[in-house]
Design an enzyme around this catalytic site. Structure first.
Site, PDB file in Angstrom:
ATOM      1  CG  ASP A 196      20.157  -2.901  40.345  1.00 39.96           C
ATOM      2  OD1 ASP A 196      20.077  -4.224  40.236  1.00 39.96           O
ATOM      3  OD2 ASP A 196      19.595  -2.285  41.524  1.00 39.96           O
ATOM      4  CG  HIS A 207      24.951   0.094  47.603  1.00 41.23           C
ATOM      5  ND1 HIS A 207      25.099  -0.573  48.749  1.00 41.23           N
ATOM      6  CD2 HIS A 207      24.298  -0.796  46.955  1.00 41.23           C
ATOM      7  CE1 HIS A 207      24.606  -1.559  48.978  1.00 41.23           C
ATOM      8  NE2 HIS A 207      24.027  -1.939  47.688  1.00 41.23           N
TER       9      HIS A 207
HETATM   10  N1  ACO Z   1      22.077  10.019  41.668  1.00 39.96           N
HETATM   11  C1  ACO Z   1      22.011  11.423  42.127  1.00 39.96           C
HETATM   12  N2  ACO Z   1      22.340  11.648  43.326  1.00 39.96           N
HETATM   13  C2  ACO Z   1      22.542  10.662  44.310  1.00 39.96           C
HETATM   14  C3  ACO Z   1      22.166   9.122  43.914  1.00 39.96           C
HETATM   15  C4  ACO Z   1      21.836   9.200  42.586  1.00 39.96           C
HETATM   16  N3  ACO Z   1      21.832   7.815  42.210  1.00 39.96           N
HETATM   17  N4  ACO Z   1      22.445   8.374  45.036  1.00 39.96           N
HETATM   18  C5  ACO Z   1      22.420   9.287  45.984  1.00 39.96           C
HETATM   19  N5  ACO Z   1      22.331  10.635  45.718  1.00 39.96           N
HETATM   20  C6  ACO Z   1      22.816  11.599  46.611  1.00 39.96           C
HETATM   21  C7  ACO Z   1      21.683  12.048  47.579  1.00 39.96           C
HETATM   22  O1  ACO Z   1      20.648  13.036  46.728  1.00 39.96           O
HETATM   23  C8  ACO Z   1      22.392  12.654  48.725  1.00 39.96           C
HETATM   24  O2  ACO Z   1      22.830  13.953  48.382  1.00 39.96           O
HETATM   25  P1  ACO Z   1      22.643  15.101  49.546  1.00 39.96           P
HETATM   26  O3  ACO Z   1      23.782  14.627  50.485  1.00 39.96           O
HETATM   27  O4  ACO Z   1      23.078  16.430  48.536  1.00 39.96           O
HETATM   28  O5  ACO Z   1      21.389  15.086  49.756  1.00 39.96           O
HETATM   29  C9  ACO Z   1      23.615  11.840  48.730  1.00 39.96           C
HETATM   30  O6  ACO Z   1      23.973  11.221  47.419  1.00 39.96           O
HETATM   31  C10 ACO Z   1      23.407  10.598  49.594  1.00 39.96           C
HETATM   32  O7  ACO Z   1      22.354   9.890  49.250  1.00 39.96           O
HETATM   33  P2  ACO Z   1      21.460   9.069  50.262  1.00 39.96           P
HETATM   34  O8  ACO Z   1      19.983   9.246  49.565  1.00 39.96           O
HETATM   35  O9  ACO Z   1      21.681   9.413  51.687  1.00 39.96           O
HETATM   36  O10 ACO Z   1      21.917   7.345  49.884  1.00 39.96           O
HETATM   37  P3  ACO Z   1      20.871   6.486  50.504  1.00 39.96           P
HETATM   38  O11 ACO Z   1      22.082   5.378  51.107  1.00 39.96           O
HETATM   39  O12 ACO Z   1      19.889   6.761  51.409  1.00 39.96           O
HETATM   40  O13 ACO Z   1      20.339   5.787  49.191  1.00 39.96           O
HETATM   41  C11 ACO Z   1      20.072   4.470  47.080  1.00 39.96           C
HETATM   42  C12 ACO Z   1      20.895   4.691  48.419  1.00 39.96           C
HETATM   43  C13 ACO Z   1      18.970   4.286  47.217  1.00 39.96           C
HETATM   44  C14 ACO Z   1      20.601   3.267  46.500  1.00 39.96           C
HETATM   45  C15 ACO Z   1      20.353   5.631  46.228  1.00 39.96           C
HETATM   46  O14 ACO Z   1      21.607   5.867  46.029  1.00 39.96           O
HETATM   47  C16 ACO Z   1      19.555   5.799  45.163  1.00 39.96           C
HETATM   48  O15 ACO Z   1      18.534   6.297  45.042  1.00 39.96           O
HETATM   49  N6  ACO Z   1      20.219   5.152  44.053  1.00 39.96           N
HETATM   50  C17 ACO Z   1      19.399   5.153  42.633  1.00 39.96           C
HETATM   51  C18 ACO Z   1      18.689   3.896  42.742  1.00 39.96           C
HETATM   52  C19 ACO Z   1      19.352   2.677  42.431  1.00 39.96           C
HETATM   53  O16 ACO Z   1      20.017   2.445  41.697  1.00 39.96           O
HETATM   54  N7  ACO Z   1      18.874   1.555  43.508  1.00 39.96           N
HETATM   55  C20 ACO Z   1      19.726   0.450  43.350  1.00 39.96           C
HETATM   56  C21 ACO Z   1      20.810   0.291  44.762  1.00 39.96           C
HETATM   57  S1  ACO Z   1      21.302  -1.376  44.603  1.00 39.96           S
HETATM   58  C22 ACO Z   1      20.241  -2.637  44.952  1.00 39.96           C
HETATM   59  O17 ACO Z   1      19.565  -2.214  45.787  1.00 39.96           O
HETATM   60  C23 ACO Z   1      20.393  -3.839  44.635  1.00 39.96           C
END
Ligand code: ACO
Length: 432
Positions: free
Chosen positions: A366, A309
């Protein structure tokens, strides 16, 4: 909006110093006001995804992502979910205080009196192709409401209350009608003798010829699920509602845009994708470790859906509530869902894995809500619609707050242009 100036910060750019006020909110969050930056230095801030940008001051929702805190108007979300009906929370978000008993009864009556949709709108459903995604129908119907019902003009309390009631009540009816359309059944009309959540379940699962008894465990679960979704400050869809509304367009159109933003798999669409991911795991033999390896692989675009998140860097408080609800609903239905076992194994292993620990990746809202809806008999493609019904009061409250904010301006971020410099148009015959 109580934001106090508590200090100042200096920004040094070459030999120029810009002194910027530092503001503090009621929970101690601080922000540097850079609104004079471009005018005085010619520079802009660069903040993709707006992770460091406060787009507004707001009285509505407080989140502390590090501590896993979520409060609406000062009330902890778990407290609200344990003690309130969804319509009380909707009232709280929109009006700023919890309703008294009399106010709640009046609100319920107001919502009931606006639950029908214009019969001509009902015709729309028959023209959508089979298997249309209910989110596409929901967003189109939300904007269509502006053609059938008057726009909110001025800030007369009665007008605001009526428009808000219309949206909150009718969107639920539209959601249930879109489901009925997708399974080829006639719509079931809303009933005045039922409460908000019971009414929705009745419209979903009864038919014009057969009433279906409403299981109180399901109604209670729905009530709590809607509450935990009701607002989440400046997330993607809420920012969209505010941005669209900042152009001066009506509430219905702004909400329709928010619905589209919510649909995305990185946002509210994740609840549907969690189930699809868990089903894939089950189909491929239940190998959770393989999926975790894929999610950790920097060369793979795959992410563990329902994890991570932007704001929560600890356990999402909504996910805790959803997990308990999921267990209750499973107990009430006496089923054994293999996807729940896979989800729990996935969560356990991810939380013990250094990749997820180092990046503070925990289950988000979620992860367990989809499983709960599935146990309640709600089809997968309706999950994000459920999220939208829950989030609606939050979007409305944020939109109304923006209308009354004297600092609000049309949303218009800047950019750093990286394309070609000026070039001449060659005659078409000479172009390569
Ligand atoms: N699985 C694996 N790796 C992940 C995940 C994940 N679900 N989420 C983040 N990471 C990793 C990224 O690859 C990144 O790694 P790095 O530093 O080696 O490059 C690091 O964690 C930081 O991630 P960001 O992309 O910078 O996080 P951001 O805040 O931009 O994205 C998001 C948040 C979109 C929710 C992301 O965690 C994601 O895509 N999760 C899966 C989709 C999801 O569950 N969405 C629902 C969110 S809740 C809502 O909106 C109601």
């Amino acid at each position: 909006m109580k934001m106090e100036k508590t200090g100042q910060a200096e920004i040094h750019i070459n030999d120029q110093t810009l002194v910027c006020p530092v503001y503090e909110g009621t929970e101690g969050e601080k922000a540097v006001d850079v609104s004079r930056l471009r005018k005085e230095t010619g520079l802009i801030t660069y903040d993709p995804g707006f992770g460091n940008t406060g787009s507004c001051a707001s009285d509505i929702t407080f989140i502390d992502g590090e501590k896993g805190i979520l409060r609406y108007r000062g009330y902890d979300v778990a407290d609200l979910a344990a003690r309130c009906e969804f319509i009380e929370v909707a009232y709280l978000l929109v009006h700023g205080s919890l309703p008294t008993l009399a106010q709640r009864e009046n609100y319920a009556t107001l919502l009931n009196s606006h639950s029908m949709i214009h019969e001509d709108m009902r015709e729309f459903f028959s023209n959508y192709p089979e298997h249309s995604h209910p989110m596409a129908i929901l967003s189109a119907m939300a904007v269509s409401l502006s053609s059938f019902y008057p726009e909110l003009r001025g800030d007369l309390k009665e007008d605001v209350d009526m428009t808000v009631a219309r949206l909150i009540s009718k969107l639920r009816t539209i959601a249930a009608f879109s489901y009925k359309k997708s399974i080829g059944e006639p719509a079931v009309y809303p009933r005045h003798d039922l409460k908000y959540c019971e009414n929705f379940l009745n419209m979903m699962f009864s038919s014009p010829v057969r009433g279906e008894p409403i299981n109180p465990v399901m109604a209670d679960a729905l009530n709590k699920l809607l509450i935990i979704h009701a607002d989440h400050e400046q997330n993607c869809s809420t920012s969209v509602v505010r941005a669209v509304g900042s152009s001066g367009i009506n509430l219905y159109a702004s909400i329709a845009a928010g619905i589209c933003a919510l649909w995305g798999p990185k946002h509210g669409g994740a609840n549907q994708h969690v189930i699809e991911m868990l089903e894939d795991i089950r189909r491929e033999g239940g190998d959770v470790d393989k999926v975790l390896e894929r999610a950790k692989n920097p060369r793979s675009p795959f992410r563990l859906i329902g994890f991570g998140h932007r704001v929560y860097k600890s356990y999402d408080p909504r996910a805790k509530i959803a997990k308990e609800l999921c267990k209750k609903v499973i107990a009430a239905t006496h089923t054994k869902d293999p996807l729940m076992d896979i989800a729990q194994e996935l969560e356990e292993k991810a939380l013990a894995d250094s990749y997820f620990q180092e990046r503070n990746l925990y289950p988000n809202v979620d992860f367990y809500t989809g499983l709960t809806y599935r146990e309640m008999g709600i089809p997968t493609n309706m999950f994000t619609v459920m999220f939208a019904i829950g989030r609606l009061p939050g979007w409305i409250a944020q939109w109304l707050e923006m209308q009354n904010d004297s600092d609000a301006r049309i949303a218009r971020p800047r950019q750093i242009y990286t394309g070609p410099n000026l070039r001449k148009v060659a005659p078409i015959a000479k172009r390569k």
